[in-house]
Design a protein around this motif. Sequence first.
Motif, PDB file in Angstrom:
ATOM      1  N   GLN A  50       0.814  -1.209   0.000  1.00  0.00           N
ATOM      2  CA  GLN A  50       0.000   0.000   0.000  1.00  0.00           C
ATOM      3  C   GLN A  50       0.849   1.260   0.000  1.00  0.00           C
ATOM      4  N   ARG A 131       6.128  -0.146  -7.017  1.00  0.00           N
ATOM      5  CA  ARG A 131       5.161  -0.841  -7.875  1.00  0.00           C
ATOM      6  C   ARG A 131       5.863  -1.461  -9.078  1.00  0.00           C
ATOM      7  N   VAL A 164       2.280  -4.769  -9.564  1.00  0.00           N
ATOM      8  CA  VAL A 164       2.144  -3.468 -10.221  1.00  0.00           C
ATOM      9  C   VAL A 164       1.107  -2.624  -9.495  1.00  0.00           C
ATOM     10  N   ASP A 165       0.094  -3.259  -8.908  1.00  0.00           N
ATOM     11  CA  ASP A 165      -0.994  -2.544  -8.251  1.00  0.00           C
ATOM     12  C   ASP A 165      -0.904  -2.680  -6.742  1.00  0.00           C
ATOM     13  N   TYR A 166      -1.386  -1.651  -6.043  1.00  0.00           N
ATOM     14  CA  TYR A 166      -1.458  -1.711  -4.581  1.00  0.00           C
ATOM     15  C   TYR A 166      -2.548  -2.702  -4.169  1.00  0.00           C
ATOM     16  N   ARG A 167      -2.371  -3.294  -2.967  1.00  0.00           N
ATOM     17  CA  ARG A 167      -3.356  -4.253  -2.443  1.00  0.00           C
ATOM     18  C   ARG A 167      -3.871  -3.777  -1.108  1.00  0.00           C
TER      19      ARG A 167
END
Length: 167
Positions: A50, A131, A164-167
């Motif tokens: 995050q 990322r 690549v994406d925040y979780r």
Amino acid sequence: MHSFGYRANALVTFAVTILAIMCTMASFSDNFNSPSPTARVQVLSINRFQKQIHGNDEVTMTLNISMDLQSLFTWNTKQVFVFVAAEYETPKNSLNQISLWDGIIPSKENAKFSIHTSNKYRFIDQGSNLRGKEFNLTLHWHVMPKTGKMSADKIVMTGYRLPVDYR
């Protein structure tokens, strides 16, 4: 005839000289040891990835760390300090190192183990650079002898990538 103080001084000086020679020989004998430690670190899962309020990226992951460091131990080894670090590059810094886990191995009997853990220390990057970032996990160790010079080395494990994406 020599006095008691003179004789005691001669005896202590001789004993300290012999002790210094023995310590030097002990330290020199460690140069003939050629250790061959093995280690494997697996990233089992990325638990949290995050962006913090201040804009820094933070990662929490579950690791499986297996190592056999028994070959580092000789009769002159007091203990071994080990740590796993994440290493990566950013446009601002050519090398970023973040310690994820560490431990002290007090004896040869404890030097072969496997541990399933999350990172002990926070994996935070100052900025939004993580990322999709490739990184290495490096096992560093420092051998602390009973006498002589401390030595250090590492094993670099490559091929890890953050999402690549925040979780």
